[in-house]
Design a protein around this motif. Structure first.
Motif, PDB file in Angstrom:
ATOM      1  N   PRO A   1       0.795  -1.237   0.000  1.00  0.00           N
ATOM      2  CA  PRO A   1       0.000   0.000   0.000  1.00  0.00           C
ATOM      3  C   PRO A   1       0.819   1.276   0.000  1.00  0.00           C
ATOM      4  N   ILE A   2       1.955   1.302   0.714  1.00  0.00           N
ATOM      5  CA  ILE A   2       2.770   2.523   0.760  1.00  0.00           C
ATOM      6  C   ILE A   2       3.320   2.841  -0.627  1.00  0.00           C
ATOM      7  N   GLY A   3       3.877   1.833  -1.281  1.00  0.00           N
ATOM      8  CA  GLY A   3       4.413   2.036  -2.622  1.00  0.00           C
ATOM      9  C   GLY A   3       3.327   2.404  -3.621  1.00  0.00           C
ATOM     10  N   ILE A   4       2.174   1.761  -3.514  1.00  0.00           N
ATOM     11  CA  ILE A   4       1.070   2.045  -4.436  1.00  0.00           C
ATOM     12  C   ILE A   4       0.592   3.480  -4.263  1.00  0.00           C
ATOM     13  N   ALA A   5       0.491   3.941  -3.020  1.00  0.00           N
ATOM     14  CA  ALA A   5       0.072   5.326  -2.768  1.00  0.00           C
ATOM     15  C   ALA A   5       1.090   6.313  -3.325  1.00  0.00           C
ATOM     16  N   ARG A   6       2.369   5.978  -3.213  1.00  0.00           N
ATOM     17  CA  ARG A   6       3.412   6.859  -3.750  1.00  0.00           C
ATOM     18  C   ARG A   6       3.297   6.980  -5.265  1.00  0.00           C
ATOM     19  N   ILE A   7       3.036   5.876  -5.927  1.00  0.00           N
ATOM     20  CA  ILE A   7       2.861   5.885  -7.380  1.00  0.00           C
ATOM     21  C   ILE A   7       1.657   6.737  -7.765  1.00  0.00           C
ATOM     22  N   ALA A   8       0.582   6.616  -7.001  1.00  0.00           N
ATOM     23  CA  ALA A   8      -0.628   7.407  -7.278  1.00  0.00           C
ATOM     24  C   ALA A   8      -0.330   8.895  -7.187  1.00  0.00           C
ATOM     25  N   ARG A   9       0.423   9.298  -6.168  1.00  0.00           N
ATOM     26  CA  ARG A   9       0.743  10.730  -5.998  1.00  0.00           C
ATOM     27  C   ARG A   9       1.627  11.253  -7.116  1.00  0.00           C
ATOM     28  N   GLN A  10       2.356  10.362  -7.775  1.00  0.00           N
ATOM     29  CA  GLN A  10       3.184  10.747  -8.922  1.00  0.00           C
ATOM     30  C   GLN A  10       2.375  10.777 -10.218  1.00  0.00           C
ATOM     31  N   GLY A  11       1.152  10.269 -10.174  1.00  0.00           N
ATOM     32  CA  GLY A  11       0.316  10.241 -11.373  1.00  0.00           C
ATOM     33  C   GLY A  11       0.735   9.203 -12.384  1.00  0.00           C
ATOM     34  N   LEU A  12       1.492   8.201 -11.950  1.00  0.00           N
ATOM     35  CA  LEU A  12       1.973   7.162 -12.851  1.00  0.00           C
ATOM     36  C   LEU A  12       1.090   5.916 -12.753  1.00  0.00           C
ATOM     37  N   PRO A  13       1.004   5.123 -13.817  1.00  0.00           N
ATOM     38  CA  PRO A  13       0.249   3.878 -13.748  1.00  0.00           C
ATOM     39  C   PRO A  13       0.894   2.897 -12.776  1.00  0.00           C
ATOM     40  N   TRP A  14       0.070   2.271 -11.953  1.00  0.00           N
ATOM     41  CA  TRP A  14       0.516   1.195 -11.079  1.00  0.00           C
ATOM     42  C   TRP A  14       0.349  -0.126 -11.809  1.00  0.00           C
ATOM     43  N   LEU A  15       1.425  -0.886 -11.940  1.00  0.00           N
ATOM     44  CA  LEU A  15       1.386  -2.199 -12.563  1.00  0.00           C
ATOM     45  C   LEU A  15       1.158  -3.235 -11.474  1.00  0.00           C
ATOM     46  N   ALA A  16      -0.051  -3.768 -11.420  1.00  0.00           N
ATOM     47  CA  ALA A  16      -0.410  -4.718 -10.366  1.00  0.00           C
ATOM     48  C   ALA A  16       0.216  -6.082 -10.641  1.00  0.00           C
ATOM     49  N   PRO A  17       0.711  -6.763  -9.606  1.00  0.00           N
ATOM     50  CA  PRO A  17       1.425  -8.029  -9.794  1.00  0.00           C
ATOM     51  C   PRO A  17       0.485  -9.193 -10.079  1.00  0.00           C
ATOM     52  N   SER A  18       1.069 -10.273 -10.588  1.00  0.00           N
ATOM     53  CA  SER A  18       0.280 -11.423 -11.037  1.00  0.00           C
ATOM     54  C   SER A  18      -0.119 -12.348  -9.911  1.00  0.00           C
ATOM     55  N   ASN A  19       0.668 -12.398  -8.864  1.00  0.00           N
ATOM     56  CA  ASN A  19       0.514 -13.472  -7.888  1.00  0.00           C
ATOM     57  C   ASN A  19      -0.364 -13.112  -6.699  1.00  0.00           C
ATOM     58  N   VAL A  20      -1.142 -12.051  -6.804  1.00  0.00           N
ATOM     59  CA  VAL A  20      -1.986 -11.616  -5.692  1.00  0.00           C
ATOM     60  C   VAL A  20      -3.436 -12.015  -5.943  1.00  0.00           C
ATOM     61  N   ARG A  21      -4.154 -12.182  -4.876  1.00  0.00           N
ATOM     62  CA  ARG A  21      -5.539 -12.614  -4.976  1.00  0.00           C
ATOM     63  C   ARG A  21      -6.434 -11.475  -5.442  1.00  0.00           C
ATOM     64  N   ARG A  22      -7.572 -11.850  -5.928  1.00  0.00           N
ATOM     65  CA  ARG A  22      -8.492 -10.904  -6.572  1.00  0.00           C
ATOM     66  C   ARG A  22      -8.831  -9.720  -5.655  1.00  0.00           C
ATOM     67  N   ASN A  23      -9.230  -9.985  -4.409  1.00  0.00           N
ATOM     68  CA  ASN A  23      -9.676  -8.903  -3.529  1.00  0.00           C
ATOM     69  C   ASN A  23      -8.542  -7.938  -3.207  1.00  0.00           C
ATOM     70  N   TRP A  24      -7.307  -8.466  -3.108  1.00  0.00           N
ATOM     71  CA  TRP A  24      -6.158  -7.595  -2.858  1.00  0.00           C
ATOM     72  C   TRP A  24      -5.949  -6.666  -4.042  1.00  0.00           C
ATOM     73  N   ALA A  25      -5.962  -7.219  -5.248  1.00  0.00           N
ATOM     74  CA  ALA A  25      -5.727  -6.410  -6.443  1.00  0.00           C
ATOM     75  C   ALA A  25      -6.808  -5.351  -6.614  1.00  0.00           C
ATOM     76  N   VAL A  26      -8.051  -5.765  -6.475  1.00  0.00           N
ATOM     77  CA  VAL A  26      -9.180  -4.853  -6.688  1.00  0.00           C
ATOM     78  C   VAL A  26      -9.219  -3.785  -5.606  1.00  0.00           C
ATOM     79  N   GLY A  27      -8.993  -4.176  -4.359  1.00  0.00           N
ATOM     80  CA  GLY A  27      -9.021  -3.199  -3.266  1.00  0.00           C
ATOM     81  C   GLY A  27      -7.915  -2.172  -3.386  1.00  0.00           C
ATOM     82  N   ASN A  28      -6.719  -2.625  -3.737  1.00  0.00           N
ATOM     83  CA  ASN A  28      -5.609  -1.685  -3.874  1.00  0.00           C
ATOM     84  C   ASN A  28      -5.764  -0.797  -5.101  1.00  0.00           C
ATOM     85  N   LEU A  29      -6.415  -1.304  -6.154  1.00  0.00           N
ATOM     86  CA  LEU A  29      -6.680  -0.440  -7.303  1.00  0.00           C
ATOM     87  C   LEU A  29      -7.636   0.679  -6.912  1.00  0.00           C
TER      88      LEU A  29
END
Length: 327
Positions: free
Chosen positions: A176-204
Motif C-alpha cells: 500500500p505505501i508504494g502504491i500510494a506513492r505511485i498514485a501521488r506521482q500520477g503514474l500507472p501502477w502495474l499490479a502483480p500477477s501473484n496476488v488474490r483478486r480482492n487484494w488487487a481490486v481493493g488496492n486499485l
C-alpha cells in the motif's frame, strides 16, 4: 481494453539460449498475428535460472512484433545509472518507432543489491531519483543535477526517445505505501500477477482515489495488471496442462524469501490464476475490468512447459475470449 503477453524468458542453467530465443521470436509472431496489443520482458541479475536480459531481447523482437507495444515488466531501475538507462531506453524507443513502455520497479533480491554494492534500503529513493534524472535527460537540454545518489554537470543525452516527452512509465509495487506513492506521482501502477483478486481490486480502488486526490484525471489513464493465463475446457483441465509448470516457476521465488508461494500455494492457485474455460476466463476479465483494470498482461509460459502449449493457450484466448471485449 488491451491484452498483452509477459514473456517468461527464464530457463534451466545451461539451456540453449539461441534456440530459446528462436522460440520467443516464433511465439511473439503468433501473438502479433492474433491481435494482442503488447509484449513485455522481465529483468533479474544473478538468478537461479538462466535469464536473458530484457532490452537486448526486446530489441531482437522489434522486427517481429508488428505494431505491438514493447516493454519491461519490470526493469529494476535502482541497479543501473540513469544515464545508462536513459540512453538505452531512448535507443530502443527509436529502433521500435516509438513503441516502448518502461515498466520499472525497485527490486527486492538481496544478492542483486549486494553484488552491485548498493544498499537495499536506498532502492526506492534511487528509483525515484533515477526516473527524475532520466526525464531531465530526455528533454535534450543540458542537465545539472546534484542529488542524493547521482550528480550530473551540464551533460546532454545523445539519443532522445521518439515518444515525447518520453515513453510511458508504469511502476510495479506490492504494498500500500508504494502504491500510494505511485498514485501521488500520477503514474500507472502495474499490479502483480501473484496476488488474490480482492487484494488487487481493493488496492486499485485505493490507488485511483489517491491519484484523483493528487489532482490527476483518469482521461486516457492506464490501469495494467499481470495475470497467469491458461485456457482449457475447465479449471482442472487447465491445471493439468500447466499446473506443475506454474507451481515450479513460483517455487523458484522461495529461495528469495517468498516462502508463501509454497505455504499458501493452494490459495494462490484458486484465487490468483486465470485458469479455466473460455467462459471462466471471460468472467474473470470482466470482473477485473469492472473494477477498473484495462490492460491485462498475461503470462502463458512457465518453467518446463513446451512453447507449443503456450502458443495453444494464447491462441485459444484470442479466438474464444478476446472477441468478447473488442468492438
Amino acid at each position: 481494453m488491451k491484452f498483452g503477453i509477459l514473456l517468461d524468458h527464464q530457463y534451466e542453467p545451461g539451456d540453449d539460449l539461441h534456440r530459446r530465443t528462436g522460440e520467443i521470436v516464433e511465439y511473439v509472431q503468433h501473438v502479433r498475428d492474433l491481435g494482442y496489443d503488447s509484449v513485455f520482458g522481465i529483468h533479474h541479475y544473478l538468478s537461479s535460472l538462466s535469464t536473458p536480459q530484457p532490452l537486448p531481447l526486446l530489441s531482437r523482437l522489434i522486427d517481429h512484433s508488428g505494431t505491438m507495444e514493447l516493454g519491461t515488466g519490470i526493469l529494476i531501475l535502482p541497479l543501473g545509472h540513469p544515464v545508462h538507462w536513459a540512453e538505452e531506453i531512448a535507443t530502443i524507443d527509436q529502433m521500435s518507432g516509438g513503441r516502448f513502455v518502461l515498466g520499472i520497479g525497485s527490486g527486492y533480491r538481496d544478492d542483486e543489491f549486494a553484488s552491485f554494492g548498493i544498499e537495499r534500503r536506498t532502492r526506492v529513493s534511487r528509483m525515484n531519483e533515477s526516473l527524475d534524472v532520466m526525464r531531465q535527460l530526455w528533454t535534450g537540454s543540458p542537465v545539472n543535477h546534484k542529488g542524493q545518489h547521482f550528480s550530473l554537470d551540464g551533460v546532454r543525452c545523445s539519443v532522445l526517445p521518439v515518444q515525447r516527452p518520453h515513453p510511458p512509465v508504469w511502476v510495479g509495487a506490492n504494498g500500500p505505501i508504494g502504491i500510494a506513492r505511485i498514485a501521488r506521482q500520477g503514474l500507472p501502477w502495474l499490479a502483480p500477477s501473484n496476488v488474490r483478486r480482492n487484494w488487487a481490486v481493493g488496492n486499485l480502488a485505493d490507488y485511483r482515489a489517491a491519484r484523483l486526490e493528487a489532482g490527476f484525471t483518469e482521461d486516457g489513464a492506464v490501469f495494467p495488471i499481470h495475470r497467469d493465463l491458461c485456457v482449457a475446457d475447465s479449471f482442472d483441465d487447465a491445471y493439468a496442462i500447466a499446473g506443475d509448470a506454474v507451481q515450479r516457476s513460483y517455487g523458484e521465488y522461495v529461495q528469495y524469501g517468498m516462502d508463501y508461494f509454497e505455504t499458501q500455494w493452494e490459495g494462490i492457485k484458486e484465487k490468483a490464476l486465470f485458469f479455466g474455460s473460455p467462459d471462466d476466463i471471460a468472467a474473470k476479465v470482466r470482473d477485473f475490468a469492472d473494477a477498473g483494470f484495462n490492460h491485462f498482461v498475461f503470462r502463458a509460459q512457465w518453467l518446463g512447459l513446451p512453447i507449443a502449449r503456450s502458443i495453444e493457450i494464447v491462441e485459444r484466448f484470442a479466438r474464444e475470449v478476446m472477441p468478447r471485449f473488442r468492438p
